[in-house]
Design an enzyme around this catalytic site. Structure first.
Site, mmCIF file in Angstrom:
data_model
loop_
_atom_site.group_PDB
_atom_site.id
_atom_site.type_symbol
_atom_site.label_atom_id
_atom_site.label_comp_id
_atom_site.label_asym_id
_atom_site.label_seq_id
_atom_site.Cartn_x
_atom_site.Cartn_y
_atom_site.Cartn_z
ATOM 1 N N SER A 119 -86.574 -24.676 21.357
ATOM 2 C CA SER A 119 -86.754 -25.004 19.943
ATOM 3 C C SER A 119 -88.217 -24.934 19.541
ATOM 4 O O SER A 119 -88.528 -24.937 18.370
ATOM 5 C CB SER A 119 -86.196 -26.394 19.638
ATOM 6 O OG SER A 119 -86.924 -27.363 20.340
ATOM 7 N N HIS A 140 -82.475 -19.222 18.929
ATOM 8 C CA HIS A 140 -82.439 -20.676 18.804
ATOM 9 C C HIS A 140 -81.240 -21.109 17.966
ATOM 10 O O HIS A 140 -81.154 -20.767 16.787
ATOM 11 C CB HIS A 140 -83.758 -21.157 18.177
ATOM 12 C CG HIS A 140 -83.852 -22.639 18.034
ATOM 13 N ND1 HIS A 140 -84.550 -23.249 17.022
ATOM 14 C CD2 HIS A 140 -83.312 -23.645 18.778
ATOM 15 C CE1 HIS A 140 -84.453 -24.561 17.160
ATOM 16 N NE2 HIS A 140 -83.705 -24.827 18.206
ATOM 17 N N GLU A 152 -82.198 -18.781 14.839
ATOM 18 C CA GLU A 152 -83.534 -18.192 14.673
ATOM 19 C C GLU A 152 -83.737 -17.184 15.805
ATOM 20 O O GLU A 152 -83.614 -17.538 16.977
ATOM 21 C CB GLU A 152 -84.613 -19.280 14.768
ATOM 22 C CG GLU A 152 -84.648 -20.227 13.583
ATOM 23 C CD GLU A 152 -85.652 -21.360 13.769
ATOM 24 O OE1 GLU A 152 -86.373 -21.677 12.812
ATOM 25 O OE2 GLU A 152 -85.732 -21.943 14.872
ATOM 26 N N ASN A 190 -88.011 -26.159 12.879
ATOM 27 C CA ASN A 190 -88.671 -27.356 13.392
ATOM 28 C C ASN A 190 -90.069 -27.561 12.823
ATOM 29 O O ASN A 190 -90.557 -28.690 12.754
ATOM 30 C CB ASN A 190 -88.703 -27.342 14.925
ATOM 31 C CG ASN A 190 -87.381 -27.824 15.489
ATOM 32 O OD1 ASN A 190 -86.645 -28.541 14.816
ATOM 33 N ND2 ASN A 190 -87.066 -27.426 16.704
HETATM 34 N N1 CAA Z 1 -66.759 -27.214 18.120
HETATM 35 C C1 CAA Z 1 -66.011 -26.849 17.068
HETATM 36 N N2 CAA Z 1 -65.990 -27.534 15.912
HETATM 37 C C2 CAA Z 1 -66.773 -28.636 15.817
HETATM 38 C C3 CAA Z 1 -67.597 -29.064 16.873
HETATM 39 C C4 CAA Z 1 -67.568 -28.300 18.065
HETATM 40 N N3 CAA Z 1 -68.318 -28.602 19.140
HETATM 41 N N4 CAA Z 1 -68.269 -30.187 16.447
HETATM 42 C C5 CAA Z 1 -67.865 -30.449 15.188
HETATM 43 N N5 CAA Z 1 -66.967 -29.513 14.816
HETATM 44 C C6 CAA Z 1 -66.285 -29.360 13.540
HETATM 45 C C7 CAA Z 1 -65.351 -30.521 13.283
HETATM 46 O O1 CAA Z 1 -64.129 -30.338 13.983
HETATM 47 C C8 CAA Z 1 -65.174 -30.451 11.770
HETATM 48 O O2 CAA Z 1 -64.251 -29.449 11.426
HETATM 49 P P1 CAA Z 1 -63.269 -29.656 10.155
HETATM 50 O O3 CAA Z 1 -64.159 -30.017 8.983
HETATM 51 O O4 CAA Z 1 -62.635 -28.310 9.992
HETATM 52 O O5 CAA Z 1 -62.335 -30.743 10.550
HETATM 53 C C9 CAA Z 1 -66.543 -29.944 11.301
HETATM 54 O O6 CAA Z 1 -67.204 -29.418 12.456
HETATM 55 C C10 CAA Z 1 -67.345 -31.060 10.738
HETATM 56 O O7 CAA Z 1 -67.376 -32.125 11.662
HETATM 57 P P2 CAA Z 1 -66.981 -33.616 11.322
HETATM 58 O O8 CAA Z 1 -65.823 -33.658 10.385
HETATM 59 O O9 CAA Z 1 -66.852 -34.340 12.618
HETATM 60 O O10 CAA Z 1 -68.233 -34.260 10.614
HETATM 61 P P3 CAA Z 1 -69.087 -33.846 9.338
HETATM 62 O O11 CAA Z 1 -68.290 -33.226 8.262
HETATM 63 O O12 CAA Z 1 -69.854 -35.073 9.052
HETATM 64 O O13 CAA Z 1 -70.071 -32.726 9.868
HETATM 65 C C11 CAA Z 1 -72.011 -32.029 10.980
HETATM 66 C C12 CAA Z 1 -70.774 -32.892 11.053
HETATM 67 C C13 CAA Z 1 -71.608 -30.551 10.917
HETATM 68 C C14 CAA Z 1 -72.749 -32.281 12.297
HETATM 69 C C15 CAA Z 1 -72.840 -32.406 9.711
HETATM 70 O O14 CAA Z 1 -73.024 -33.795 9.661
HETATM 71 C C16 CAA Z 1 -74.192 -31.754 9.683
HETATM 72 O O15 CAA Z 1 -74.329 -30.602 9.285
HETATM 73 N N6 CAA Z 1 -75.242 -32.508 10.120
HETATM 74 C C17 CAA Z 1 -76.595 -31.994 10.204
HETATM 75 C C18 CAA Z 1 -76.742 -31.285 11.524
HETATM 76 C C19 CAA Z 1 -78.083 -30.662 11.663
HETATM 77 O O16 CAA Z 1 -78.980 -30.764 10.839
HETATM 78 N N7 CAA Z 1 -78.246 -29.965 12.794
HETATM 79 C C20 CAA Z 1 -79.484 -29.315 13.122
HETATM 80 C C21 CAA Z 1 -80.329 -30.234 13.892
HETATM 81 S S1 CAA Z 1 -81.849 -29.513 14.342
HETATM 82 C C22 CAA Z 1 -81.499 -28.694 15.751
HETATM 83 O O17 CAA Z 1 -80.443 -28.700 16.290
HETATM 84 C C23 CAA Z 1 -82.584 -27.864 16.291
HETATM 85 C C24 CAA Z 1 -83.623 -28.447 17.086
HETATM 86 O O18 CAA Z 1 -84.301 -27.670 17.704
HETATM 87 C C25 CAA Z 1 -83.974 -29.861 17.132
#
Ligand code: CAA
Length: 282
Positions: A119, A140, A152, A190
C-alpha cells in the site's frame, strides 16, 4: 500475454481476498502460506465468503464448486513455476519483500509478472533485487478486495509499457477499475486517506469529540460508508501505521507522522477487527 494461472503469496486478510477475486474471475489460482495453520485460516476465510454469498442467493452450488476447484492452497513456492502472474500480499515490511522477490524471480518462468499489493512501500526497490524489473509493478487492492472496485496499478521507472498493458487488462478481467499511479509513497489513495485517518486520531487524543461522534459525523455529514475509527479498525491499525511511516519516511511531512495513541495501540496488539480490539471491541 494471456494470463491463465495466478499465484498469490500469503493468505491473510488481503491475500485471501485477492485469491478469492482471481478464482471467481475464472483464473486457476494457487495461494501459498508459510505454514499449514495460516493456510487453513486463509482458505477457510475464502470458503466462508463463498458460503455467505451462496446463502444470500448470490451464488449457486455449481458456482461455489467451480470456484473451489480453481483454488488451490500450498506451502511450496515451487508451485508458482507455471504461473503467469504472481501477486504478493505479505506483511508490509521491506526486508520481507526483499527476501521474497529474488526467491520468486528464481522460481517463475522468465515471462511471468510479479505484482506487489503493497500500500505504500517502494515497488522500485522490490524490482531492483530481481533480474526482471521491467516485469514488476504494484497492483494495490482495497479491503475487502472482492468487493472494492478500485485497484491502483503502480508503475516504477523500470516497469515496461507491455507490463502495464497486461496488468490493466488483467485488472479489468477481475471486474476492477484500474487507476495508474507513479511509485511514490502512498500512491493515490493512501496519500489522501492516511492524513484523514491520522487527523481523526489526533482529534480523539485532543479530546475534541468522542470516537462515536466523529464516526457518525463523517458517515452522515459526508456520506462515507464508514467513519474513520470504524475504517481504521477495518483496515488494521498496524497496516495504517506502517503505511503512515512509509509515507513519512519519504516526505518527512508531519501530516503523516503516526500519532502517539496509534503507536501505543499497535504495540499493545490492538490491531482492530482482526485482533478483536481496536478503537472498538469485536
Ligand atoms: N466476498 C464477497 N462479498 C463480500 C465480502 C467478501 N469477502 N465482504 C463483504 N461482501 C459483500 C457482502 O456480502 C455484501 O453484499 P450484499 O450487499 O450483496 O449483501 C456487500 O459486500 C456489502 O457488505 P455488508 O452488507 O456486510 O456491509 P456494508 O454494506 O456496510 O458494506 C463495505 C461493507 C463494503 C466494507 C462498506 O462499508 C465500505 O465500502 N467501507 C469502506 C471500505 C474502505 O474504505 N476500504 C478501503 C480501505 S483502504 C485500503 O484497503 C487500502 C490500504 O492500503 C490501507
Amino acid at each position: 500475454m494471456a494470463v491463465q494461472k495466478v499465484g498469490v503469496v500469503a493468505g491473510g486478510l488481503m491475500g485471501a481476498g485477492i485469491a478469492q477475486t482471481c478464482a471467481q474471475a475464472g483464473y486457476e489460482t494457487v495461494v501459498r502460506e508459510v505454514n499449514q495453520q495460516l493456510l487453513d485460516k486463509g482458505m477457510a476465510r475464502i470458503y466462508g465468503a463463498w458460503e455467505t454469498m451462496a446463502s444470500k442467493g448470490k451464488l449457486n452450488q455449481r458456482q461455489v464448486d467451480e470456484y473451489r476447484a480453481r483454488l488451490h492452497g500450498t506451502l511450496d513456492m515451487a508451485e508458482f513455476a507455471d504461473c503467469d502472474v504472481v501477486i504478493e500480499a505479505v506483511i508490509e515490511n521491506m526486508e520481507e519483500k526483499l527476501r521474497l522477490f529474488p526467491a520468486l524471480d528464481g522460481i517463475l518462468k522468465p515471462e511471468a509478472l510479479i505484482l506487489s499489493n503493497t500500500s505504500s512501500l517502494s515497488v522500485t526497490q522490490m524490482g531492483a533485487v530481481t533480474k526482471r524489473p521491467d516485469k514488476i509493478c504494484g497492483l494495490h487492492f482495497f479491503n475487502p478486495a472482492p468487493v472494492m472496485k478500485l485497484v491502483e496499478i503502480v508503475q516504477t521507472i523500470s516497469t515496461s509499457q507491455a507490463t502495464i498493458d497486461t496488468v490493466r487488462q488483467f485488472a479489468l478481467s477481475l471486474g476492477k477499475t484500474p487507476v495508474l499511479a507513479k511509485d511514490t509513497a502512498g500512491f493515490i489513495v493512501n496519500f489522501l486517506l492516511i492524513p484523514y485517518l491520522l487527523a481523526a486520531i489526533r482529534m480523539l487524543e485532543n479530546g475534541m469529540a468522542s470516537k462515536e461522534d466523529i464516526d457518525t459525523a463523517m458517515k452522515l455529514g459526508c456520506g462515507y460508508p464508514m467513519g474513520p475509527f470504524t475504517l481504521l479498525d477495518y483496515v488494521g491499525l498496524d497496516t495504517t501505521m506502517w503505511a503512515a511511516e512509509a509515507i513519512y519516511e519519504e516526505y518527512k511531512d508531519p501530516l503523516y507522522a503516526p500519532p502517539p495513541l496509534l503507536r501505543r495501540m499497535v504495540i499493545s496488539g490492538m490491531y482492530g477487527r482482526k485482533s478483536g480490539r481496536g478503537f472498538y471491541e469485536y
